[in-house]
Design an enzyme around this catalytic site. Structure first.
Site, PDB file in Angstrom:
ATOM      1  N   GLU A 140       0.847  -1.205   0.000  1.00  0.00           N
ATOM      2  CA  GLU A 140       0.000   0.000   0.000  1.00  0.00           C
ATOM      3  C   GLU A 140       0.882   1.255   0.000  1.00  0.00           C
ATOM      4  OE1 GLU A 140      -3.302  -0.315   2.798  1.00  0.00           O
ATOM      5  OE2 GLU A 140      -4.084  -2.034   1.690  1.00  0.00           O
ATOM      6  N   GLU A 179      -4.610  -8.890  -0.741  1.00  0.00           N
ATOM      7  CA  GLU A 179      -5.454  -8.664   0.451  1.00  0.00           C
ATOM      8  C   GLU A 179      -6.901  -8.579  -0.016  1.00  0.00           C
ATOM      9  OE1 GLU A 179      -4.418  -5.597   3.315  1.00  0.00           O
ATOM     10  OE2 GLU A 179      -2.273  -5.962   2.965  1.00  0.00           O
ATOM     11  N   TYR A 215     -11.223  -4.758  -0.086  1.00  0.00           N
ATOM     12  CA  TYR A 215     -12.005  -5.250   1.052  1.00  0.00           C
ATOM     13  C   TYR A 215     -13.491  -4.998   0.795  1.00  0.00           C
ATOM     14  CZ  TYR A 215      -7.763  -5.974   3.780  1.00  0.00           C
ATOM     15  OH  TYR A 215      -6.562  -6.448   4.238  1.00  0.00           O
ATOM     16  N   GLN A 263      -7.370 -12.077   7.443  1.00  0.00           N
ATOM     17  CA  GLN A 263      -6.078 -12.653   7.623  1.00  0.00           C
ATOM     18  C   GLN A 263      -6.233 -14.043   8.229  1.00  0.00           C
ATOM     19  OE1 GLN A 263      -3.278 -10.050   9.610  1.00  0.00           O
ATOM     20  NE2 GLN A 263      -3.810  -8.295   8.333  1.00  0.00           N
TER      21      GLN A 263
HETATM   22  O1  AHR Z   1      -5.281  -6.225   6.699  1.00  0.00           O
HETATM   23  C1  AHR Z   1      -5.274  -5.073   7.461  1.00  0.00           C
HETATM   24  C2  AHR Z   1      -4.633  -3.892   6.736  1.00  0.00           C
HETATM   25  O2  AHR Z   1      -5.382  -3.567   5.619  1.00  0.00           O
HETATM   26  C3  AHR Z   1      -3.252  -4.132   6.181  1.00  0.00           C
HETATM   27  O3  AHR Z   1      -2.261  -3.937   7.138  1.00  0.00           O
HETATM   28  C4  AHR Z   1      -3.152  -3.092   5.113  1.00  0.00           C
HETATM   29  O4  AHR Z   1      -2.303  -3.479   4.066  1.00  0.00           O
HETATM   30  C5  AHR Z   1      -4.585  -2.894   4.665  1.00  0.00           C
HETATM   31  O5  AHR Z   1      -4.935  -1.578   4.630  1.00  0.00           O
END
Ligand code: AHR
Length: 510
Positions: A192, A313, A258, A362
């Site tokens: 990021e 992610e 996300y 995670q």
């Molecule tokens: O997964 C949590 C956070 O989300 C990670 O540290 C980051 O890369 C993202 O913003």
């Protein structure tokens, strides 16, 4: 009809009906890609209780452990066949200095984890502990290098420390207990970098990337696979600039997405309405458009498809469990999360010509986890079960499927298909289907036809729960766990399946 489906989905009509799906499985299709094992990848960060307590309790802990790794989690993860594990972050990676995490544990510096709740980090889990864990799991390590606050020299030396068989770094490693170098394939150069990893522009980062990548050398037969930090969700300009400026120097480009509807009000992980359920499914399915568009940009600059896209992610992100540290991102995991996982994994299989890795965020105790722990106790989450059921696709050859799905619509207008499926054939020639019925109201009747195959037997597992909000609680019988699937009928022209509302199924067809 489709409108009716939407109304039903939004809970505005209370008819009970069955969706009729015709699913064609093209098992004779030629030149199909292999589904990379890495699509089922995981992510572990020094965040909350992911590493400490979740994976690592130390060799002196009362919690049963193997050389410091808690036994229950280790066994659960082995059964999952974790193909690749990303570490040490996330945002943490860009403040991680690897030299803090080697040598005698009692002498390692204690730092403050400024990204995640200011927690004291004693560095007792470092390079050796991570790479040895990967060996125990049979997982490829994916090192996320510090670009934000590190130096080129620091990353270059880390690579040398891990992978060289001679020289001062190799001697230091041997003095710390590991003579043989490890094999380290995946190296992420920054995380990021548009945000917590340095707040850079795409233009600036593409030059920084090339500089770091240049000095990350291949030692002793180790071949690095260098991953440039990619876009946040729909930042297509980022992908374009990185592909324009740095494509010759990278093996892969990442992407983060996300399933969050409103970053200021992320909603409860366990207490949600039917409409909120459909909204999250609609949000998560936006990944379809994201993958299509990022891949289309990559196709322009790399028509032969050399450079991979890595969704390193992804997953759900809700409010933390009440009473827990807001910086620790500990959330429960319901049948809704299982559905999110199933829809994504089925979708990812469609993009595997370019998409070569995906890492759910995670692995333990953080965001959409596989397992949750509470002191000595552990539960497997609904998401874990989906990953375990779907791991039949790892390394198998994709079998194309087609079907017409209806639409489930939330009040926000977000939509998600009312059926999802994917298929593959493994090395033994066995065909596997993974199916999901996300509707909360309707059973799906699925007529499955094949190009040539005359199925003789079908067996499988189903994951469903008494309610979509169900989750597995510490010390209680699991509310969400797979059972044998009994609703398949074999006929001369294929299969007929019944998928209850809100269920996920894996089938083995012979
Ligand atoms: O997964 C949590 C956070 O989300 C990670 O540290 C980051 O890369 C993202 O913003």
């Amino acid at each position: 009809m489709r409108h009716l489906v939407s109304l039903l989905a939004a809970g505005l009509l209370c008819l009970s009906a069955s969706a009729q799906i015709r699913l064609s499985v093209h098992e004779t299709a030629q030149d199909q890609p292999v589904i990379p094992r890495e699509i089922y990848g995981q992510f572990s960060e020094h965040l909350g209780r992911c590493i400490y307590e979740g994976i690592w309790v130390g060799p002196d802990s009362d919690i049963p452990n193997v050389n410091g790794y808690r036994t229950d989690v280790l066994e659960a993860l082995k059964a999952l066949k974790v193909p690749v594990l990303r570490w040490p972050g996330g945002c943490f990676a860009d403040e991680y200095h690897w030299r803090d995490g080697i040598g005698p544990r009692s002498e390692r510096p204690k730092i403050l984890n400024s990204n995640w709740g200011g927690t004291l980090e004693d560095n007792s889990f470092g390079t050796h502990e991570f790479l040895n864990l990967c060996e125990l799991l049979g997982a490829e390590p994916y090192i996320s290098g510090n670009v934000g606050s590190g130096t080129v020299e620091e990353l270059a030396k880390w690579v040398e420390y891990m992978t060289a068989d001679k020289g001062s770094m190799a001697e230091l490693r041997a003095a710390n207990g590991r003579k043989e170098p490890w094999k380290v394939k995946y190296l992420g150069i920054g995380n990021e970098t548009w945000g917590c990893g340095g707040d850079m522009t795409a233009d600036y980062y593409s030059d920084v990337y090339k500089r770091y990548a240049l000095y990350a050398r291949n030692f002793s037969g180790n071949q690095l696979y260098k991953v440039a930090c990619g876009a946040n969700a729909n930042d297509y300009n980022w992908t374009k600039v990185l592909m324009q400026n740095a494509r010759d120097k990278m093996d892969g480009l990442s992407l983060h997405f996300y399933s969050v509807i409103d970053w200021n009000r992320k909603g409860s992980a366990t207490d949600f309405t039917a409409n909120e359920y459909y909204d999250v499914l609609g949000k998560t399915m936006e990944v379809d458009e994201l993958l299509r568009n990022h891949i289309s940009i990559m196709d322009t600059y790399d028509p032969r498809g050399r450079i991979a896209l890595l969704l390193d992610e992804w997953g759900t992100w809700f409010e933390v469990e009440p009473g827990t540290n807001p910086g620790h991102l500990f959330q429960q995991n319901t049948m809704r999360d299982a559905m999110v996982a199933a829809l994504n994994l089925n979708l990812f299989n469609r993009y595997v010509r370019r998409l070569k890795m995906a890492n759910i965020a995670q692995i333990v105790n953080v965001l959409q986890s596989m397992v949750l722990t509470d002191g000595p106790r552990m539960v497997l989450t609904p998401t874990y079960h989906v990953f375990r059921m779907f791991n039949v696709h790892q390394g198998a050859t994709l079998v194309p499927v087609d079907f017409q799905a209806g639409v489930l619509r939330a009040d926000s207008g977000r939509t998600c298909p009312d059926f999802s499926a994917s298929a593959s054939r493994d090395a033994e020639g066995v065909l596997h289907l993974t199916l999901a019925n996300p509707s909360l109201e309707k059973e799906a009747t699925v007529k499955v036809s094949f190009d040539n195959l005359k199925p003789r037997t079908v067996s499988g597992e189903i994951l469903k729960a008494a309610k979509i909000q169900a989750y597995n609680e510490f010390g209680k019988e699991p509310a969400v766990a797979p059972v044998a699937y009994k609703d398949a009928k074999v006929a001369a022209d294929g299969l007929t399946l019944k998928l209850p509302a809100a269920s996920v199924v894996v089938l083995e067809v012979r």
